[in-house]
Enzyme design. Structure first.
Site, PDB file in Angstrom:
ATOM      1  N   CYS A 380       0.885  -1.099   0.472  1.00  0.00           N
ATOM      2  CA  CYS A 380      -0.337  -0.188   0.110  1.00  0.00           C
ATOM      3  C   CYS A 380       0.770   1.493  -0.161  1.00  0.00           C
ATOM      4  O   CYS A 380       1.351   1.451  -1.189  1.00  0.00           O
ATOM      5  CB  CYS A 380      -0.909  -0.180   1.532  1.00  0.00           C
ATOM      6  N   HIS A 519      -3.376  -5.284  -0.156  1.00  0.00           N
ATOM      7  CA  HIS A 519      -3.431  -5.594   1.068  1.00  0.00           C
ATOM      8  C   HIS A 519      -2.424  -7.398   1.217  1.00  0.00           C
ATOM      9  O   HIS A 519      -3.822  -8.280   1.386  1.00  0.00           O
ATOM     10  CB  HIS A 519      -3.607  -5.406   3.185  1.00  0.00           C
ATOM     11  N   GLU A 521      -1.854  -9.754   2.642  1.00  0.00           N
ATOM     12  CA  GLU A 521      -1.239 -10.212   4.120  1.00  0.00           C
ATOM     13  C   GLU A 521      -2.601 -10.452   5.349  1.00  0.00           C
ATOM     14  O   GLU A 521      -2.722 -11.291   5.181  1.00  0.00           O
ATOM     15  CB  GLU A 521      -0.521  -9.395   4.692  1.00  0.00           C
TER      16      GLU A 521
END
Length: 547
Positions: A380, A519, A521
């Site tokens: 990001c 994102h 993750e």
């Protein structure tokens, strides 16, 4: 029709209700049941989207664009069940819904009260999707006795009374403090917590007691007697070296069996725990170690980057290595040379964030990784800072910056390589935003498709040129600088399907330098590490051999 498990907490907060709920969900799955987990938070914010990370930790984003509590990350990581908007609600959202209905006249002129209108709204939320799964696990945030949590406790009391007998079970998580001076494990706080719970009409079927060590049989019997639960329903939740030990540890303690006994499910299906045994083996028997520097701005609170920390661990599991992550405040690099801090690391990760503070330090971290050929993952804002670094130092746009922090009065003229995103396509609709819109829920949120460049590093990593990832941002790299940057070796290797929004950049002549606008993750799991994190740690492992 789902069976409902309500998880409450007592004595103190932060005992691990979310982890216990996630581990229980995983154990029920291991016995062949389908599950869904949801969180009911008593705070008055509509959602955590506008909260500071220091206040609430990370914001976990779902595929359908909800900004939710970080516990939903635990739920997904342990069960693999993708969370939805309907899996997280706050008092703020409940009251907002009630007031909207009142303004529309839905209540036909009645006086609006906590009981029944607020509690009915909570019960309606709990019931969503109850026909889809075998078990619905509902965690109530906070602790029993908190005044703001009372409507939720009253709602689940009513809910359990309205369901057929035996369809709802209550699990209460408490603390058993150990008094070192006297050498005693104290049960009184748990007794008082259960007493408080019973005073509002709720009686726990299962006690999960957080403690530093095993609970002696004498204390188990005492808790069972005074808290009115079966002795085998007193479950010890001991401190663990890794959260991924929790499913196996709770199974050894008999938590899943206690839950099935409470529902009178007999004979209980045998659990298949090989998945979690493999996870535990990878955690406890690594074949090496890599060090990753996380250069961020919320480094004082690790929960601010919870999913990143876990995704790095998952990447380590995929490569049979232990990942040691060091958190470095990006502001340090605005005053000092980053080299002495970063030279000892095998890889560098720059995560997301908001606002100007620390951004110049992140740019310097990206420059260090690019010029020193150290594996780099920018997420990001971490991608945007890598693009600005390349624009300044490779494309000779020395005044490159972002509208997020360079548009303020008094700032010098700059080249807006990163701009405020005012419109984008979501499904079949065009979404429009203005800079002065409300902050809550107005970002580009949720899952979006991306098209990867054939032959690129990321296409190799994913094994596909079509991906879907979760976003949470309102600023975007300007595509008009693409040619100037690609001429200098920064490849735009992932784009939105309409070709307007850059999703991924990578450096062509670098062992591993990737920045992503989304994102990744948020979708990583211990038994299914995200491919970007798995390959990032592979690159870090290879880099460590060269040092």
């Amino acid at each position: 029709m789902a069976r409902f498990i309500f998880i409450t907490g007592g004595v103190v907060s932060s005992l691990g209700k979310g982890l216990a709920s996630a581990a229980l969900g995983a154990l029920l799955q291991a016995r062949g049941f389908t599950v869904r987990l949801r969180k009911l938070d008593p705070y008055l914010n509509v959602d955590p989207g506008t909260m500071s990370p220091f206040e609430h930790g990370e914001v976990f984003v779902t595929d359908d664009g909800a900004e939710t509590d970080l516990d939903l990350g635990h739920y997904e990581r342990f069960t693999g069940v993708a969370a939805r908007k309907t899996d997280s609600v706050s008092s703020g959202r409940i009251y907002s819904n009630v007031l909207e209905k009142e303004r529309r006249g839905d209540y036909l002129g009645k006086t609006i009260q906590v009981i029944p209108h607020v509690t009915n709204e909570i019960k309606d939320f709990i019931s969503i999707g109850e026909d889809e799964v075998d078990f619905m696990l509902c965690e109530i945030g906070g602790t029993v006795g908190d005044i703001e949590g009372l409507p939720f406790f009253e709602a689940i009391r009513q809910f359990s009374q309205e369901k057929p007998r035996g369809q709802c079970v209550f699990m209460h998580l408490t603390l058993l403090p150990y008094i070192k001076a006297s050498g005693e494990l104290k049960t009184k706080p748990t007794q008082h917590s259960v007493k408080e719970l019973r005073s509002i009409g709720l009686a726990p079927d299962i006690l999960v007691c957080r403690s530093e060590g095993p609970i002696p049989q004498k204390e188990r019997e005492k808790l069972a007697l005074f808290c009115n639960v079966r002795p085998d329903a007193v479950i010890a939740a001991q401190d663990l070296k890794s959260i991924y030990e929790a499913p196996l540890a709770y199974h050894r303690e008999g938590l899943d069996q206690a839950v099935l006994d409470a529902f009178q499910i007999s004979p209980a299906p045998k659990p298949e725990l090989s998945r979690w045994e493999d996870v535990a083996d990878r955690i406890h028997n690594p074949e090496g170690e890599v060090r990753v520097a996380i250069v961020g701005k919320y480094t004082q609170l690790e929960d601010a980057y919870k999913s990143i920390a876990e995704a790095l661990t998952h990447g380590g599991m995929a490569n049979r290595v232990r990942v040691t992550a060091d958190w470095i405040d990006a502001e340090i690099f605005e005053r000092e040379d980053p080299a002495p801090y970063l030279e000892e690391f095998d890889a560098i990760l720059v995560p997301g964030g908001f606002g100007e503070r620390g951004t110049e330090g992140k740019i310097k971290a990206a420059e260090f990784a690019r010029t020193r050929k150290v594996p780099y993952l920018g997420i990001c804002l971490g991608m945007q800072m890598a693009v600005i670094e390349a624009a300044r130092n490779l494309a000779e746009l020395g005044d490159a910056g972002s509208e997020e922090f360079d548009h303020e009065a008094g700032k010098k003229r700059f080249t807006p390589v990163v701009y405020h995103l005012k419109e984008w396509v979501q499904g079949n609709y065009k979404v429009t935003r203005k800079a002065d819109d409300d902050k809550g829920g107005t970002m580009r949120l949720g899952a979006y498709d991306a098209v990867l460049k054939e032959g690129s590093k990321v296409a190799q990593v994913y094994g596909s040129c079509q991906i879907e990832e979760r976003h949470r941002h309102r600023y975007e790299v300007d595509i008009k600088y693409r040619d100037a940057l690609e001429d200098k070796g920064l490849v735009f290797s992932g784009m939105s399907p309409d070709g307007r929004l850059p999703e991924i950049v990578e450096v062509a002549d670098h062992p591993w330098f990737i920045g992503v606008q989304f994102h990744p993750e948020l979708k990583s799991k211990p038994f299914e590490p995200h491919p970007l994190f798995a390959d990032f740690i592979r690159a870090a492992k290879e880099n460590s051999r060269l040092v």
